[in-house]
Design a protein around this motif. Sequence first.
Motif, mmCIF file in Angstrom:
data_model
loop_
_atom_site.group_PDB
_atom_site.id
_atom_site.type_symbol
_atom_site.label_atom_id
_atom_site.label_comp_id
_atom_site.label_asym_id
_atom_site.label_seq_id
_atom_site.Cartn_x
_atom_site.Cartn_y
_atom_site.Cartn_z
ATOM 1 N N TRP A 1 2.272 -1.059 5.587
ATOM 2 C CA TRP A 1 2.693 -1.765 4.520
ATOM 3 C C TRP A 1 3.759 -1.366 3.566
ATOM 4 O O TRP A 1 4.243 -2.014 2.682
ATOM 5 C CB TRP A 1 1.349 -2.152 3.568
ATOM 6 N N LYS B 1 6.926 -3.148 3.756
ATOM 7 C CA LYS B 1 7.093 -4.458 3.762
ATOM 8 C C LYS B 1 7.312 -5.004 2.499
ATOM 9 O O LYS B 1 6.708 -4.482 1.611
ATOM 10 C CB LYS B 1 5.739 -5.101 4.498
ATOM 11 N N LYS C 1 -1.286 -8.465 -1.486
ATOM 12 C CA LYS C 1 -0.037 -9.174 -0.726
ATOM 13 C C LYS C 1 0.211 -10.438 -1.220
ATOM 14 O O LYS C 1 -0.711 -11.453 -1.743
ATOM 15 C CB LYS C 1 -0.897 -9.573 0.937
ATOM 16 N N HIS D 1 6.288 -7.622 1.104
ATOM 17 C CA HIS D 1 5.432 -8.750 0.104
ATOM 18 C C HIS D 1 4.061 -7.811 -0.047
ATOM 19 O O HIS D 1 3.074 -8.432 -0.316
ATOM 20 C CB HIS D 1 5.138 -9.814 1.050
ATOM 21 N N TYR D 2 3.922 -6.435 0.005
ATOM 22 C CA TYR D 2 2.853 -5.743 -0.246
ATOM 23 C C TYR D 2 3.254 -4.857 -1.319
ATOM 24 O O TYR D 2 4.358 -4.271 -1.635
ATOM 25 C CB TYR D 2 2.487 -4.843 0.701
ATOM 26 N N TYR D 3 2.268 -4.905 -2.507
ATOM 27 C CA TYR D 3 2.387 -4.099 -3.704
ATOM 28 C C TYR D 3 0.987 -3.277 -3.932
ATOM 29 O O TYR D 3 0.060 -3.845 -3.509
ATOM 30 C CB TYR D 3 2.560 -5.074 -4.937
ATOM 31 N N TRP D 4 1.074 -2.218 -4.570
ATOM 32 C CA TRP D 4 -0.193 -1.558 -5.062
ATOM 33 C C TRP D 4 -0.736 -2.392 -6.200
ATOM 34 O O TRP D 4 0.091 -3.002 -7.107
ATOM 35 C CB TRP D 4 0.242 -0.145 -5.727
ATOM 36 N N LYS E 1 5.580 -1.565 -6.613
ATOM 37 C CA LYS E 1 5.967 -1.540 -5.314
ATOM 38 C C LYS E 1 5.592 -0.106 -4.640
ATOM 39 O O LYS E 1 5.989 1.006 -5.409
ATOM 40 C CB LYS E 1 7.607 -1.677 -5.262
ATOM 41 N N THR F 1 -2.775 1.461 8.092
ATOM 42 C CA THR F 1 -2.584 0.158 7.382
ATOM 43 C C THR F 1 -1.709 0.369 6.113
ATOM 44 O O THR F 1 -0.461 -0.426 6.184
ATOM 45 C CB THR F 1 -3.806 -0.642 7.009
ATOM 46 N N TYR G 1 -4.301 -2.733 -2.508
ATOM 47 C CA TYR G 1 -2.980 -3.427 -2.318
ATOM 48 C C TYR G 1 -3.149 -4.954 -2.538
ATOM 49 O O TYR G 1 -4.297 -5.636 -2.515
ATOM 50 C CB TYR G 1 -2.595 -3.237 -0.944
ATOM 51 N N THR H 1 -6.518 -6.266 -0.835
ATOM 52 C CA THR H 1 -7.062 -5.223 0.147
ATOM 53 C C THR H 1 -7.613 -4.114 -0.816
ATOM 54 O O THR H 1 -6.672 -3.442 -1.244
ATOM 55 C CB THR H 1 -6.166 -4.715 1.282
#
Length: 132
Positions: A93, A96, A66, A98-101, A54, A89, A64, A82
Motif C-alpha cells: 500500500w 499506491k 483507502k 489511494h492509501y493513507y495512514w 500519505k 499488505t 490505513y 483497515t
Amino acid sequence: MLAAAHFLRHHQDPVLITLPADHYIEGDDEFREAVNKAYLQARKERCVVTLGIKPTRPETAYGYIKIHGDTFEDVCLVEKFTEKPDANTAQSWVSKPHYYWNSGIMACVRAGYNSSGNGKTTGIQGTSKYFN
C-alpha cells in the motif's frame, strides 16, 4: 468524552473534533487549514471527516484509509478503513496513491457518530510535513 457530552447537551448540532495527544505535528498553518476544512466538510455534509497522512514507509502499527477512486482532491470519500495491516499488505500500500495512514484526527456532527447518520466518511489528505 465529558466535553463531548457537554457540547451535545448544550448546543444544537456541534461539530466535534478529536485530536489524539500522541502526534507530533509540523506546519501549524497547514494543520489549522486541514482541521478547518474537516470542520467545514463535517458541517456541510453531516458526516465524519478524517485526516489522512500519505505513508512514507510501510507501517504495521497504524491503521490505513483507502479513498474512493483515483481522483485526488483535498476531500475524498473513504472507501474503507483497515486497522494495522500485516507487513506484506502495508508494503504493497505504501506506493499506491489511494492509501493513507489514518491519523485518528476526525471531525463530525451528531449525525456522523450515531445511528441516524448518513454513513458517509470523507477524508482530508495530508502529508508527512503536517504530521509525523
